[in-house]
Design a protein around this motif. Structure first.
Motif, mmCIF file in Angstrom:
data_model
loop_
_atom_site.group_PDB
_atom_site.id
_atom_site.type_symbol
_atom_site.label_atom_id
_atom_site.label_comp_id
_atom_site.label_asym_id
_atom_site.label_seq_id
_atom_site.Cartn_x
_atom_site.Cartn_y
_atom_site.Cartn_z
ATOM 1 N N GLY A 57 0.831 -1.196 0.000
ATOM 2 C CA GLY A 57 0.000 0.000 0.000
ATOM 3 C C GLY A 57 0.864 1.245 0.000
ATOM 4 O O GLY A 57 2.097 1.153 -0.060
ATOM 5 N N ASN A 58 0.267 2.377 0.084
ATOM 6 C CA ASN A 58 0.984 3.641 0.081
ATOM 7 C C ASN A 58 1.626 3.854 1.447
ATOM 8 O O ASN A 58 0.938 4.155 2.418
ATOM 9 N N SER A 59 2.946 3.718 1.478
ATOM 10 C CA SER A 59 3.663 3.935 2.739
ATOM 11 C C SER A 59 4.274 5.332 2.802
ATOM 12 O O SER A 59 4.971 5.649 3.753
ATOM 13 N N ASP A 60 4.011 6.177 1.801
ATOM 14 C CA ASP A 60 4.568 7.535 1.791
ATOM 15 C C ASP A 60 4.093 8.368 2.972
ATOM 16 O O ASP A 60 4.815 9.240 3.450
ATOM 17 N N ILE A 61 2.883 8.114 3.443
ATOM 18 C CA ILE A 61 2.345 8.920 4.535
ATOM 19 C C ILE A 61 2.866 8.479 5.902
ATOM 20 O O ILE A 61 2.671 9.150 6.884
ATOM 21 N N ILE A 62 3.567 7.344 5.955
ATOM 22 C CA ILE A 62 4.089 6.824 7.208
ATOM 23 C C ILE A 62 5.449 7.453 7.472
ATOM 24 O O ILE A 62 6.352 7.348 6.667
ATOM 25 N N LYS A 63 5.578 8.128 8.578
ATOM 26 C CA LYS A 63 6.838 8.749 8.976
ATOM 27 C C LYS A 63 7.229 8.191 10.336
ATOM 28 O O LYS A 63 6.434 8.218 11.273
ATOM 29 N N THR A 64 8.438 7.671 10.426
ATOM 30 C CA THR A 64 8.906 7.143 11.707
ATOM 31 C C THR A 64 10.272 7.728 12.022
ATOM 32 O O THR A 64 10.952 8.271 11.160
ATOM 33 N N ASN A 65 10.657 7.607 13.269
ATOM 34 C CA ASN A 65 12.010 7.950 13.679
ATOM 35 C C ASN A 65 12.529 6.787 14.511
ATOM 36 O O ASN A 65 11.795 5.850 14.819
ATOM 37 N N VAL A 66 13.781 6.847 14.878
ATOM 38 C CA VAL A 66 14.406 5.734 15.582
ATOM 39 C C VAL A 66 13.700 5.415 16.906
ATOM 40 O O VAL A 66 13.764 4.289 17.396
ATOM 41 N N GLY A 67 12.974 6.379 17.452
ATOM 42 C CA GLY A 67 12.248 6.147 18.700
ATOM 43 C C GLY A 67 11.022 5.265 18.544
ATOM 44 O O GLY A 67 10.469 4.788 19.525
ATOM 45 N N VAL A 68 10.592 5.042 17.310
ATOM 46 C CA VAL A 68 9.458 4.156 17.027
ATOM 47 C C VAL A 68 10.019 2.982 16.246
ATOM 48 O O VAL A 68 10.403 3.114 15.082
ATOM 49 N N HIS A 69 10.092 1.824 16.883
ATOM 50 C CA HIS A 69 10.757 0.680 16.258
ATOM 51 C C HIS A 69 10.255 -0.631 16.850
ATOM 52 O O HIS A 69 9.620 -0.652 17.895
ATOM 53 N N ILE A 70 10.578 -1.699 16.152
ATOM 54 C CA ILE A 70 10.366 -3.041 16.678
ATOM 55 C C ILE A 70 11.720 -3.502 17.207
ATOM 56 O O ILE A 70 12.752 -3.187 16.606
ATOM 57 N N ALA A 71 11.742 -4.195 18.330
ATOM 58 C CA ALA A 71 13.001 -4.620 18.931
ATOM 59 C C ALA A 71 13.071 -6.143 19.008
ATOM 60 O O ALA A 71 12.100 -6.802 19.379
ATOM 61 N N LEU A 72 14.234 -6.664 18.680
ATOM 62 C CA LEU A 72 14.506 -8.101 18.694
ATOM 63 C C LEU A 72 15.795 -8.318 19.479
ATOM 64 O O LEU A 72 16.568 -7.390 19.697
ATOM 65 N N ARG A 73 16.064 -9.554 19.882
ATOM 66 C CA ARG A 73 17.327 -9.839 20.548
ATOM 67 C C ARG A 73 17.880 -11.173 20.069
ATOM 68 O O ARG A 73 17.141 -12.035 19.597
ATOM 69 N N LEU A 74 19.192 -11.303 20.178
ATOM 70 C CA LEU A 74 19.865 -12.537 19.770
ATOM 71 C C LEU A 74 21.155 -12.708 20.547
ATOM 72 O O LEU A 74 21.608 -11.795 21.226
ATOM 73 N N LYS A 75 21.734 -13.896 20.448
ATOM 74 C CA LYS A 75 22.964 -14.198 21.180
ATOM 75 C C LYS A 75 24.213 -13.749 20.432
ATOM 76 O O LYS A 75 25.133 -13.220 21.030
ATOM 77 N N ASP A 76 24.263 -13.972 19.116
ATOM 78 C CA ASP A 76 25.468 -13.686 18.341
ATOM 79 C C ASP A 76 25.403 -12.280 17.743
ATOM 80 O O ASP A 76 25.191 -12.103 16.544
ATOM 81 N N PHE A 77 25.619 -11.289 18.572
ATOM 82 C CA PHE A 77 25.512 -9.896 18.141
ATOM 83 C C PHE A 77 26.579 -9.555 17.102
ATOM 84 O O PHE A 77 26.283 -8.947 16.082
ATOM 85 N N ASP A 78 27.820 -9.970 17.356
ATOM 86 C CA ASP A 78 28.895 -9.659 16.405
ATOM 87 C C ASP A 78 28.648 -10.331 15.058
ATOM 88 O O ASP A 78 28.880 -9.722 14.012
ATOM 89 N N GLY A 79 28.169 -11.562 15.088
ATOM 90 C CA GLY A 79 27.836 -12.251 13.843
ATOM 91 C C GLY A 79 26.727 -11.536 13.094
ATOM 92 O O GLY A 79 26.749 -11.444 11.861
ATOM 93 N N PHE A 80 25.763 -10.993 13.837
ATOM 94 C CA PHE A 80 24.667 -10.269 13.203
ATOM 95 C C PHE A 80 25.159 -8.973 12.571
ATOM 96 O O PHE A 80 24.724 -8.606 11.478
ATOM 97 N N LEU A 81 26.087 -8.276 13.230
ATOM 98 C CA LEU A 81 26.651 -7.063 12.641
ATOM 99 C C LEU A 81 27.340 -7.381 11.311
ATOM 100 O O LEU A 81 27.195 -6.642 10.335
ATOM 101 N N SER A 82 28.073 -8.490 11.265
ATOM 102 C CA SER A 82 28.704 -8.919 10.006
ATOM 103 C C SER A 82 27.652 -9.243 8.959
ATOM 104 O O SER A 82 27.819 -8.930 7.778
ATOM 105 N N HIS A 83 26.566 -9.856 9.385
ATOM 106 C CA HIS A 83 25.448 -10.187 8.495
ATOM 107 C C HIS A 83 24.868 -8.906 7.885
ATOM 108 O O HIS A 83 24.610 -8.839 6.679
ATOM 109 N N LEU A 84 24.671 -7.880 8.700
ATOM 110 C CA LEU A 84 24.173 -6.601 8.188
ATOM 111 C C LEU A 84 25.135 -6.007 7.162
ATOM 112 O O LEU A 84 24.706 -5.465 6.141
ATOM 113 N N ASN A 85 26.431 -6.140 7.422
ATOM 114 C CA ASN A 85 27.429 -5.636 6.477
ATOM 115 C C ASN A 85 27.317 -6.336 5.123
ATOM 116 O O ASN A 85 27.443 -5.698 4.078
ATOM 117 N N ARG A 86 27.072 -7.641 5.128
ATOM 118 C CA ARG A 86 26.944 -8.394 3.871
ATOM 119 C C ARG A 86 25.779 -7.888 3.030
ATOM 120 O O ARG A 86 25.795 -7.977 1.819
#
Length: 131
Positions: A57-86
């Motif tokens: 749908g039209n997501s142009d009208i949706i405005k968010t900032n970093v204060g509005v987010h979904i939060a997740l957690r995991l054990k391998d944080f460093d591995g996830f950072l490398s994953h984001l880099n890929r």
């Protein structure tokens, strides 16, 4: 009073396939049956009975900032950072400053980034092996 349990989170997206690919490949969410059977919606498991629904749908009208987010957690944080880099995903801290992460007062590290439509996602390092 009430025993409310988190069920799902729905976001509106411009490109259903592109967003589905992001949530499958970057976050590892599994696509599940869309019980609405509507072609403009796709459903994903977030684990433990929790779901993410993405709707074209039209997501142009949706405005968010970093204060509005979904939060997740995991054990391998460093591995996830490398994953984001890929995937060439820009990392931010809790203030939205690029190329940075946050370390909370309790030592837990956090990274923030955006999906293809600009929705913010936070990923935290799990505090213990039981998390």
């Amino acid at each position: 009073m009430f025993d409310l349990i988190f069920d799902h989170y729905t976001i509106r997206v411009k490109d259903l396939d592109r967003s589905a690919e992001f949530y499958q490949n970057v976050l590892g969410f599994s696509e599940i049956e869309n019980r609405t059977q509507k072609a403009h919606i796709r459903w994903f498991s977030m684990g433990e009975g929790r779901e993410l629904h993405i709707a074209k749908g039209n997501s142009d009208i949706i405005k968010t900032n970093v204060g509005v987010h979904i939060a997740l957690r995991l054990k391998d944080f460093d591995g996830f950072l490398s994953h984001l880099n890929r995937y060439n995903i820009n990392r931010h801290n809790s203030k939205g400053i690029q190329d940075s992460i946050t370390t909370r007062a309790d030592g837990i590290r956090q990274v923030y980034f955006q999906d293809p439509d600009g929705y913010w996602i936070e990923v935290n390092e799990a505090a213990t092996l039981e998390d």
